[in-house]
Each structure stands twice: as structure tokens, then as C-alpha cells.
Design a protein around this motif. Structure first.
Motif, mmCIF file in Angstrom:
data_model
loop_
_atom_site.group_PDB
_atom_site.id
_atom_site.type_symbol
_atom_site.label_atom_id
_atom_site.label_comp_id
_atom_site.label_asym_id
_atom_site.label_seq_id
_atom_site.Cartn_x
_atom_site.Cartn_y
_atom_site.Cartn_z
ATOM 1 N N GLN A 101 0.906 -1.114 -0.019
ATOM 2 C CA GLN A 101 0.123 -0.062 0.072
ATOM 3 C C GLN A 101 0.921 1.219 -0.133
ATOM 4 N N LEU A 102 0.411 2.514 -0.228
ATOM 5 C CA LEU A 102 1.056 3.583 -0.523
ATOM 6 C C LEU A 102 1.682 4.217 0.807
ATOM 7 N N LEU A 137 -1.298 8.926 -4.936
ATOM 8 C CA LEU A 137 -2.169 7.994 -4.610
ATOM 9 C C LEU A 137 -1.759 6.506 -4.614
ATOM 10 N N GLY A 138 -0.374 6.536 -4.567
ATOM 11 C CA GLY A 138 0.271 5.025 -4.731
ATOM 12 C C GLY A 138 0.472 4.394 -6.059
ATOM 13 N N ARG A 187 -2.405 2.600 -7.942
ATOM 14 C CA ARG A 187 -3.602 3.236 -8.623
ATOM 15 C C ARG A 187 -2.940 3.802 -10.153
ATOM 16 N N ARG A 241 0.856 10.934 -0.553
ATOM 17 C CA ARG A 241 -0.104 10.231 0.349
ATOM 18 C C ARG A 241 -1.390 10.511 0.623
ATOM 19 N N CYS A 242 -2.058 11.533 -0.280
ATOM 20 C CA CYS A 242 -3.343 12.016 -0.013
ATOM 21 C C CYS A 242 -4.263 11.547 -1.193
ATOM 22 N N LEU A 243 -5.033 10.675 -0.537
ATOM 23 C CA LEU A 243 -6.160 10.253 -1.615
ATOM 24 C C LEU A 243 -7.439 11.308 -1.892
ATOM 25 N N GLN A 257 -7.024 13.929 -3.180
ATOM 26 C CA GLN A 257 -6.724 14.562 -4.278
ATOM 27 C C GLN A 257 -6.859 13.817 -5.644
ATOM 28 N N ALA A 258 -7.542 12.650 -5.646
ATOM 29 C CA ALA A 258 -7.597 11.831 -6.525
ATOM 30 C C ALA A 258 -8.530 12.235 -7.650
ATOM 31 N N TYR A 297 -7.441 12.570 -11.617
ATOM 32 C CA TYR A 297 -8.066 11.830 -12.668
ATOM 33 C C TYR A 297 -8.660 12.849 -13.674
#
Length: 617
Positions: A284-285, A405-406, A409, A462-464, A466-467, A471
Motif C-alpha cells: 500500500q501507499l 495516490l500510490g 492506482r 499520500r493524499c487520496l 486529491q484523486a 483523474y
């Protein structure tokens, strides 16, 4: 006995009675003749007239036989020539559509296999544990650097051999050979060693430009063929008159749009190994991005601080073999699609003509075509086209997407780009109604806004949260890429319709793209702000030179194109039909006009679309 004919004395043995319809043998005796000689002569004349009356009846019988023969071998009374002609050309048009779809499918499969395998192998080889456990003594990381060097550096020399390769094998077989080399690259990953990976990477670098140049030429030729088959009546009625210069533009736009709509799906298909196989083994991230401090515009190089261990468990060799076998099957399927479903781009005599101009001329003509001001003004656009496609796969995906996002993704980010590019390629159809520069300028505007945004933005590691924004940027970048690439191919098709020039033009285009990709490979260690600045400057220059080119075209400025030499036919090996052949100048826009000009240069009037005005000649 009554005499019915003349008696002829045959020396030696016997007499033969010559009668009206035959002869009768018998001994001659003068007493058997009754009547005077005059009466006999009258009877003979009457018998000759009776024989002549038999002749017309014989002729009538012959004419009756000929009539029966004509009824037997002649056309069926229900035969409709016009209807059969329509059916024939309908089949031809369906064959062209089949060729376009098959070539698009083959290109999509080929690039998705190449991109998916390369992405999977680079991630596996990046992991320290994987390298030490499986390949501790072969320095796999160093091999990967040489593989990338072979793929990115080798195409620099492609301009020297690509036209010769396409002319020697033909457009279809050049595509088939190049896809076969891609399949060879896949097979080399079954046994990962220096002597398998590096030579196959060099080979794939050698065929990158020939593959996409032959693909572009093939789609362009299919558009021209479709126009010929749909306007066959006009071609028959006006075969000695030149067709309008912008006659097949609509089919060029449609067919290039279909091709790029399929091609951009390769970015989606390439993520299948990542989604269904590799993501099951990734950390994981929080683990992979633990040491990452800066993302986006604040980063230097390629994601500094990324953890050297990304696999929480090592995949079994059997599973890797299954995945590589699936990719190998897709590569073979692409080869079969080209072999079975794609028809020839040119007739056999046309291919003979194109080779017969001399290999020295074929080698020189790409360089001579660069003297055309239209092509020179498009060079910055070609370069930016190479910059942006590799930047989205490396710089944006890693320094922005993966950093926030890691790694797990990464596949979804590239899929958003691919889906958007595939759907938005259809926006190029607006060129059917609008002027051709509108899609190109729209794509450039989208990318310029995104480049400025990326220059000013540094996402948090590591800030989801902002996904959605990432995208959205990926999807908008795909929109700009679709308008860019589709618009450039359509523009080249509109400017250079002469079939003897198309492979040279598309070779130049994809060679400049390869040079740009090589430059991106070299600048991988630069700060992100420097990369974005170079791309933004290149985009501004590309838009300016393109608009200047369109202005020159509107002013009817004279173009400088090399003359295509006439074929030099050999008298040995085959019999060439000079009177009714498909030689270079037989289609009405050949070299008749060029012969009156300079032996190495000519100004061609038939190269510009009608709406841009006439050229001075």
C-alpha cells in the motif's frame, strides 16, 4: 439409261459419273448416251442452278446454330450490368472498411502488449527483493537501463532505413514484420538475460518508426481507395480530368478518427496485467511512499524517495509465464489480423513502380521533402507530440499520480487518460464542418492550461483526497492528446495526397516524434519545473509556426517539393505492360507536370486542399 451428269474419262482404269450431289462409277459406252449434246448441256446448266439453290438453306442452318450458341454463352436475359457493378464496388468498399478496422485493431493490440509488458517488468525489476531472489548474479537493474536505452536511442537512425524498408516489403508486409518484432520482444521475457532482453529491445527500437509510418500510410491509402470506389461513376466519366484536390478529405478525417479512437484504447488494455495480476502483490501507499517528501512541481528526477521494495510477496514463476503467454497470444493475434484481414495498400504494379525509382532516390527523398516549408513549420508540432505522450506516461503518472495516490492506482490513472483520448478522438470529426486548424488549436489550448496548472501545483504525498483532481487532469490531457495526434495525421493527409509521397511524409513525422521521446528519456533527471517549462515553450513555438504555415498557404506561397523520379523498369524477370500499366504518373497527378521543371525540385499544385487556394506554378 438417262444421263444426269457429265461423264469424265479417267485415264487408266474406269469412268466416274459426276452428278449433282455425288459421282457414280460404271463402264463407259457411247450408245448409252441419249439425246443431242446441246440437250445435255442445258440439263447440266439446270442441275448447277438447282445445286446453287441448296446454298441459302445451308447458310440458314449455320445462322441458327450461331444463334443457339449465343443464347447458351451470352448474358442472362435478367442480367443487369449496372446493378452488378454497384454490388462489385459495394464489396470493394466493405473490404476497405474491413482493412481499416483490422489495421486499427492490430495497432491497438501491438502497443497494448508492448506497453503492458514493459510496465509490468520495470515494476518487478525495480523491487530489490525480486532482483536478489531471482536474478542476484545478472545485474538486472543495469539490464533494464540498457533495455530502455535500446528502445529510445535506436529510432534516431530510423530515417535512414524506414522508407527503404517500407518500399522493399510493401506497406502491409512492413506492418506485419514490425508486429513480429514486437512479438519477439515479448518472447524474450520468458528467459530474462542480457543476451535476450537487450537485443530484442534494440530490434523493437528499430521498428518503432517503420510500424507507425506504415500504419499512417496504410490508413491514408484506404481513405483514397474508398473515395475511388464510392465515386466510380464519376471516375469513369471523367477519367481524363483531375479530381478535386479536396475530394477525399472527408474520408481521410473519418478513417484517421477511427484509427486513433482504437489506438488510444491501447493505454487501457495495457493496464490489464497490472489490474488483474500485479496489484495483488503490491504494498500500500503508506509503505511505498514513506520517504517521499515532495511531489509534482517540487520534485526532481523520477519520484525521489520512492521505496526500493514495492512487492509484499513475490509472484510465482508459473503465474508470470501465464501472463506473458497471454501477452504473447495477443501479439500473435495482431500478426494474424494483419496477415489475414488486411488487404494490400497498393496494386502489384504500383508497388513495382514505387520500388523502381531507385533505392538511392528512396534514401534521399525523405531529406529532400524537409525543404518544403509546410513540413518544416510542422516540426515543432511533431516534437511536442512526442513530448506529451511520454510525459503523461512517466512524469505526470509518477511525480503527480503515484506520488499522491500510490503505485496501486497507476493503472486507473492511465486508463482515465486512455478512455478520454479514445472518446475525444471523435471530436476530430468536427473538421468535416470546421476549418482544420480548430482541433489542433483546441488541443494546444487544453494542454497549455494544464501545463501552467501543473507548473504551479504540488500535490501532497499520500493524499487520496486529491484523486478526483488527478483523474480530471489525466482525462483532460487525453482530450488534448487525441486532438493533437488525430489532427496532425489528418493535416498531413490533406497536404500530401500523392501516393508516392505518403510513406516519406509519415516517416518524417514519426521520426521527429521518436527524437522527442529520446529527449524525454535524456531529461529524466531534470527538475519538474524545467521539464514543464521546456514543454510549454515547445507548445508555444509549435502553435506559432503552425499558424504561420497556414498563413503562407492562404497566401498561395510556392512550395518546394522534390520531383518523384519515373520508374525504371527492368526488362528481365517479368514482362511489364507499358501501354496499360499502373505506373507512377498514370493516375492523372503524376510526374507529367514535374518533368517540365527542375530535375530535382518541383512545385506541385495538386498538394494543397482546394479551400487554401491555388498555388503559383
Amino acid at each position: 439409261m438417262r444421263v444426269q451428269g457429265l461423264c469424265v474419262q479417267v485415264t487408266g482404269m474406269q469412268n466416274i459419273w459426276v452428278q449433282d450431289l455425288g459421282c457414280q462409277q460404271g463402264s463407259f459406252h457411247p450408245d448409252t448416251i441419249q439425246g443431242s449434246p446441246e440437250a445435255l448441256m442445258e440439263k447440266d446448266v439446270d442441275s448447277c442452278q438447282d445445286g446453287a439453290k441448296i446454298e441459302p438453306s445451308t447458310k440458314l442452318g449455320t445462322e441458327g446454330t450461331e444463334t443457339q450458341l449465343d443464347d447458351f454463352v451470352g448474358p442472362h436475359p435478367d442480367y443487369n450490368e449496372e446493378e452488378e457493378e454497384q454490388k462489385y464496388f459495394r464489396r470493394k468498399r466493405l473490404g476497405v472498411i474491413k482493412n481499416v478496422v483490422a489495421a486499427s485493431l492490430a495497432g491497438t493490440l501491438t502497443y497494448s502488449v508492448y506497453l503492458g509488458l514493459l510496465q509490468m517488468q520495470l515494476i518487478l525489476h525495480y523491487d530489490e527483493t525480486y532482483r536478489e531472489v531471482k536474478y542476484s548474479n545478472i545485474r538486472l537493474e543495469d539490464i533494464d537501463r540498457k533495455v530502455l536505452m535500446g528502445i529510445n536511442v535506436t529510432p534516431v537512425a530510423a530515417l535512414l532505413y524506414t522508407p527503404i524498408l517500407i518500399r522493399f516489403f510493401g506497406t502491409k508486409w512492413a506492418m506485419f514484420l514490425a508486429i513480429g518484432i514486437y512479438a519477439l520482444f515479448v518472447s524474450s521475457n520468458y528467459w530474462e538475460r542480457y543476451y535476450t532482453l537487450v537485443p530484442s529491445a534494440v530490434a523493437i527500437g528499430m521498428v518503432i518508426v517503420p510500424l507507425w509510418a506504415s500504419m499512417g500510410t496504410y490508413i491514408m491509402r484506404m481513405a483514397q481507395k474508398y473515395y475511388e470506389y464510392i465515386n466510380y461513376k464519376e471516375e469513369q466519366e471523367k477519367e481524363k480530368q483531375r479530381a478535386p484536390r479536396d475530394a477525399c478529405n472527408a474520408y481521410i478525417i473519418i478513417f484517421q478518427t477511427v484509427f486513433y479512437s482504437c489506438f488510444h484504447l491501447s493505454f487501457v488494455c495495457a493496464q490489464m496485467p497490472m489490474i488483474f495480476f500485479l496489484n495483488n502483490y503490491l504494498y500500500q501507499l503508506n509503505h511505498t511512499l514513506f520517504a517521499v517528501k515532495h511531489c509534482g512541481t517540487l520534485s526532481h528526477g523520477t519520484l525521489p524517495g520512492f521505496n526500493k521494495t514495492v512487492l509484499q510477496s513475490l509472484p510465482r514463476s508459473v503465474n508470470l509465464i501465464i501472463v506473458e503467454s497471454a501477452l504473447m497470444g495477443a501479439a500473435f493475434l495482431a500478426m494474424l489480423v494483419v496477415l489475414v484481414l488486411c488487404g494490400a495498400a497498393y496494386r502489384p504494379m504500383e508497388e513495382i513502380d514505387m520500388r523502381s525509382i531507385g533505392w538511392g532516390n528512396i534514401f534521399q527523398l525523405p531529406f529532400k521533402h524537409m525543404r518544403d516549408y509546410r513540413l518544416r513549420h510542422l516540426f515543432p508540432l511533431f516534437i511536442y507530440s512526442g513530448f506529451e505522450v511520454l510525459f503523461v506516461c512517466t512524469g505526470f503518472s509518477l511525480n503527480y499520480g503515484v506520488c499522491a495516490l500510490g503505485l496501486e492506482r497507476l493503472a486507473y490513472l492511465l486508463m482515465a487518460y486512455g478512455f478520454s483520448a479514445s472518446v475525444c478522438s471523435s471530436l476530430a470529426l468536427c473538421m468535416l464542418r470546421l476549418r482544420r486548424h480548430i482541433p489542433l488549436l483546441a488541443g494546444a489550448l487544453i494542454h497549455s492550461v494544464l501545463l501552467v496548472t501543473l507548473f504551479c501545483w504540488a500535490p501532497e504525498p499520500r493524499c487520496l483526497a486529491q484523486a478526483p483532481l488527478l483523474y480530471s487532469i489525466a482525462a483532460l490531457w487525453g482530450t488534448g492528446s487525441a486532438l493533437n495526434k488525430t489532427g496532425i495525421s489528418i493535416l498531413l493527409g490533406m497536404l500530401y495526397k500523392k501516393k508516392e509521397r505518403q510513406d516519406f511524409i509519415f516517416t518524417i513525422y514519426h521520426w521527429w516524434q521518436a527524437l522527442a521521446i529520446f529527449t524525454v528519456y535524456l531529461w529524466s533527471g531534470l527538475p519538474m519545473k524545467a521539464k514543464l517549462s521546456i514543454m510549454l515553450l515547445t507548445l508555444v513555438v509549435a502553435v506559432g509556426t503552425y499558424l504561420w504555415m497556414e498563413q503562407k498557404v492562404a497566401w498561395n506561397m510556392e512550395v518546394r517539393l522534390p520531383r518523384i523520379p519515373r520508374p525504371r523498369h527492368k526488362t528481365r524477370g517479368y514482362r511489364y505492360l507499358e501501354d496499360n500499366s499502373d505506373e507512377t504518373g498514370s493516375d492523372g497527378d503524376g510526374d507529367k507536370e514535374d518533368d517540365d521543371r527542375h530535375p530535382t525540385e518541383a512545385t506541385r499544385e495538386d498538394e494543397l486542399p482546394k479551400e487554401d487556394g491555388e498555388l503559383l506554378g
